[in-house]
Design a protein around this motif. Structure first.
Motif, short mmCIF file in Angstrom:
data_model
loop_
_atom_site.label_atom_id
_atom_site.label_comp_id
_atom_site.label_asym_id
_atom_site.label_seq_id
_atom_site.Cartn_x
_atom_site.Cartn_y
_atom_site.Cartn_z
N ARG A 5 0.83 -1.20 0.00
CA ARG A 5 0.00 0.00 0.00
C ARG A 5 0.86 1.26 0.00
O ARG A 5 0.54 2.25 -0.67
N ALA A 6 1.96 1.22 0.75
CA ALA A 6 2.87 2.37 0.78
C ALA A 6 3.50 2.60 -0.59
O ALA A 6 3.57 3.73 -1.08
N LEU A 7 3.94 1.52 -1.22
CA LEU A 7 4.54 1.65 -2.55
C LEU A 7 3.53 2.20 -3.55
O LEU A 7 3.87 3.08 -4.36
N ALA A 8 2.30 1.70 -3.51
CA ALA A 8 1.28 2.16 -4.44
C ALA A 8 0.98 3.65 -4.23
O ALA A 8 0.86 4.42 -5.18
N ALA A 9 0.87 4.07 -2.97
CA ALA A 9 0.55 5.46 -2.67
C ALA A 9 1.71 6.39 -3.04
O ALA A 9 1.49 7.49 -3.57
N LEU A 10 2.94 5.97 -2.75
CA LEU A 10 4.10 6.79 -3.10
C LEU A 10 4.24 6.91 -4.62
O LEU A 10 4.53 8.00 -5.14
N ASN A 11 4.05 5.81 -5.32
CA ASN A 11 4.10 5.86 -6.78
C ASN A 11 2.99 6.73 -7.35
O ASN A 11 3.17 7.38 -8.40
N ASP A 12 1.84 6.75 -6.69
CA ASP A 12 0.72 7.58 -7.14
C ASP A 12 1.09 9.06 -7.06
O ASP A 12 0.77 9.84 -7.96
N VAL A 13 1.79 9.45 -5.99
CA VAL A 13 2.24 10.84 -5.86
C VAL A 13 3.20 11.19 -7.00
O VAL A 13 3.08 12.25 -7.64
N VAL A 14 4.14 10.30 -7.27
CA VAL A 14 5.13 10.55 -8.33
C VAL A 14 4.45 10.63 -9.69
O VAL A 14 4.78 11.49 -10.52
N ARG A 15 3.48 9.76 -9.93
CA ARG A 15 2.79 9.73 -11.22
C ARG A 15 1.94 10.99 -11.44
O ARG A 15 1.94 11.56 -12.53
N ARG A 16 1.23 11.41 -10.39
CA ARG A 16 0.32 12.54 -10.53
C ARG A 16 1.05 13.90 -10.54
O ARG A 16 0.64 14.81 -11.27
N TYR A 17 2.08 14.00 -9.74
CA TYR A 17 2.74 15.31 -9.56
C TYR A 17 4.26 15.14 -9.67
O TYR A 17 4.98 15.37 -8.70
N PRO A 18 4.75 14.73 -10.82
CA PRO A 18 6.17 14.34 -10.95
C PRO A 18 7.16 15.45 -10.66
O PRO A 18 8.31 15.15 -10.28
N ASP A 19 6.78 16.69 -10.83
CA ASP A 19 7.72 17.80 -10.64
C ASP A 19 7.55 18.51 -9.30
O ASP A 19 8.19 19.55 -9.06
N SER A 20 6.73 17.97 -8.43
CA SER A 20 6.46 18.63 -7.16
C SER A 20 7.47 18.23 -6.10
O SER A 20 8.13 17.19 -6.21
N PRO A 21 7.61 19.04 -5.04
CA PRO A 21 8.47 18.64 -3.91
C PRO A 21 8.01 17.34 -3.27
O PRO A 21 8.82 16.57 -2.76
#
Length: 282
Positions: free
Chosen positions: A140-156
C-alpha cells in the motif's frame, strides 16, 4: 519533533498557511470550550495554536468547528486538510487517511490536493515495521508513493516520495539477500541463486545498496555448482559497475583462490556480457 515531522510541518505551512494565515497566541488552557458563532479565521488560528502546542484533540475539535460554522468557505477546506495532518501528528493514521481522502473527493482540483495524496502515502509509509513480514502495508505504501510521483512528478512531494520509494525498495532487496544467504548456509545453491538474481534483475532493486553483494554471492554460488563461465560473467559485471568496491575485491580473491581467471572488460564486451549492466551505469 522528528526530522520527518519537521519536514511535514514545513510542507503543511506551504500548502495551507500561505497568505498570512498565522496562529494566534493567548489561547487559555481550558478543558471545556463553549463555542459561539465567530469568524472562521479566529477559529482556525486557535486550532492551529492548539496543534502547535501538541494538543491534538483540541485542535481537531476546533478545525471541525470551522467546517461546521463556515462549511462553504476557503477556511473550511483548509481545516479539512489540517484535520488529516493533525491525525497524522497524533499517529492516528487511519483517521488521517480518511480525512485526506475526503478532501480529495470533495476538492480534487484544489491546489492542496498534491499534499493530500502525499499525506496518504506518508501514513502508509510510517506504518511499515518490517517489509518482509508486513507485505500488505508495504504494498500500500509503494502504491501510494508511486501515485504521488505519477500525478505530480515535478512537485516537492514527488521528490520526497522517490526517496522513500528507494528506502522501501532497499529494504525489500535486503530481505531477498537475507533469504539468499540463508539458503547458502543450507547448501541450497539454486534457491540462493534465484534470490540473488532477483536483486540484480528487478528494475526496482538495481539501484539499491545490495547489488554489489548480490553479484558477489552469485559468483560464489555459481563457482560452488561448477558454472564457471556464469561466475566469470557476474564477476565481470561487478568489476565493470563497482570496480573499487569491497565486494569486487572479495570476488577477485575468490576467483584467484579457485584458479579461475577474471575476464577482462574488452573480452566481456566482446562476449556481450556488458550489454545489460546493473547498478550505477543504468
Amino acid at each position: 519533533m522528528t526530522p520527518r515531522k519537521n519536514q511535514l510541518s514545513r510542507a503543511i505551512v506551504l500548502a495551507l498557511l500561505a497568505g498570512g494565515v498565522t496562529a494566534c497566541g493567548g489561547v487559555r488552557d481550558r478543558a471545556d470550550v463553549q463555542y459561539v458563532e465567530e469568524p472562521a479565521s479566529n477559529l482556525y488560528n486557535r486550532a492551529a495554536d492548539a496543534l502547535d502546542r501538541g494538543r491534538y484533540q483540541r485542535a481537531l475539535t476546533m478545525f471541525e468547528e470551522v467546517e461546521r460554522q463556515h462549511p462553504y468557505s476557503s477556511w473550511a477546506r483548509r481545516a479539512m486538510l489540517m484535520e488529516a495532518y493533525t491525525h497524522y501528528q497524533a499517529q492516528q493514521y487511519d483517521d488521517s487517511i480518511e480525512n485526506a481522502q475526503r478532501f480529495i473527493s470533495l476538492h480534487p482540483g484544489n491546489e492542496s490536493a498534491p499534499y493530500a495524496y502525499y499525506l496518504i502515502a506518508i501514513c502508509h509509509f510510517e506504518r511499515i515495521m518490517d517489509v518482509g513480514r508486513d507485505q500488505g502495508t508495504t504494498e500500500r505504501a509503494l502504491a501510494a508513493l508511486n501515485d504521488v510521483v505519477r500525478r505530480y512528478p515535478d512537485s516537492p512531494y514527488a521528490r520526497d516520495a522517490r526517496l522513500k520509494l528507494d528506502m522501501v525498495y532497499d529494504q525489500l532487496a535486503g530481505k531477498e539477500m537475507a533469504i539468499g544467504r540463508f539458503y547458502l548456509t543450507r547448501d541450497q545453491q539454486l534457491a540462493a541463486i534465484n534470490r540473488f538474481r532477483n536483486v540484480i534483475e528487478n528494475e526496482n532493486f538495481q539501484r539499491t545498496t545490495h547489488v554489489p553483494e548480490a553479484l558477489h554471492r552469485l559468483v560464489e554460488s555459481y563457482l560452488s555448482v561448477g558454472m564457471t563461465e556464469e561466475a566469470q560473467r557476474m564477476a565481470a559485471i561487478l568489476g565493470y559497475n563497482f570496480p573499487g568496491s569491497e565486494w569486487y575485491q572479495r570476488t577477485y580473491a575468490l576467483l584467484t583462490q579457485e584458479g579461475v581467471a577474471p575476464v577482462a572488460v574488452e573480452e566481456a564486451e566482446r562476449r556481450g556480457w556488458l550489454r545489460r549492466t546493473f547498478g550505477r551505469v543504468l
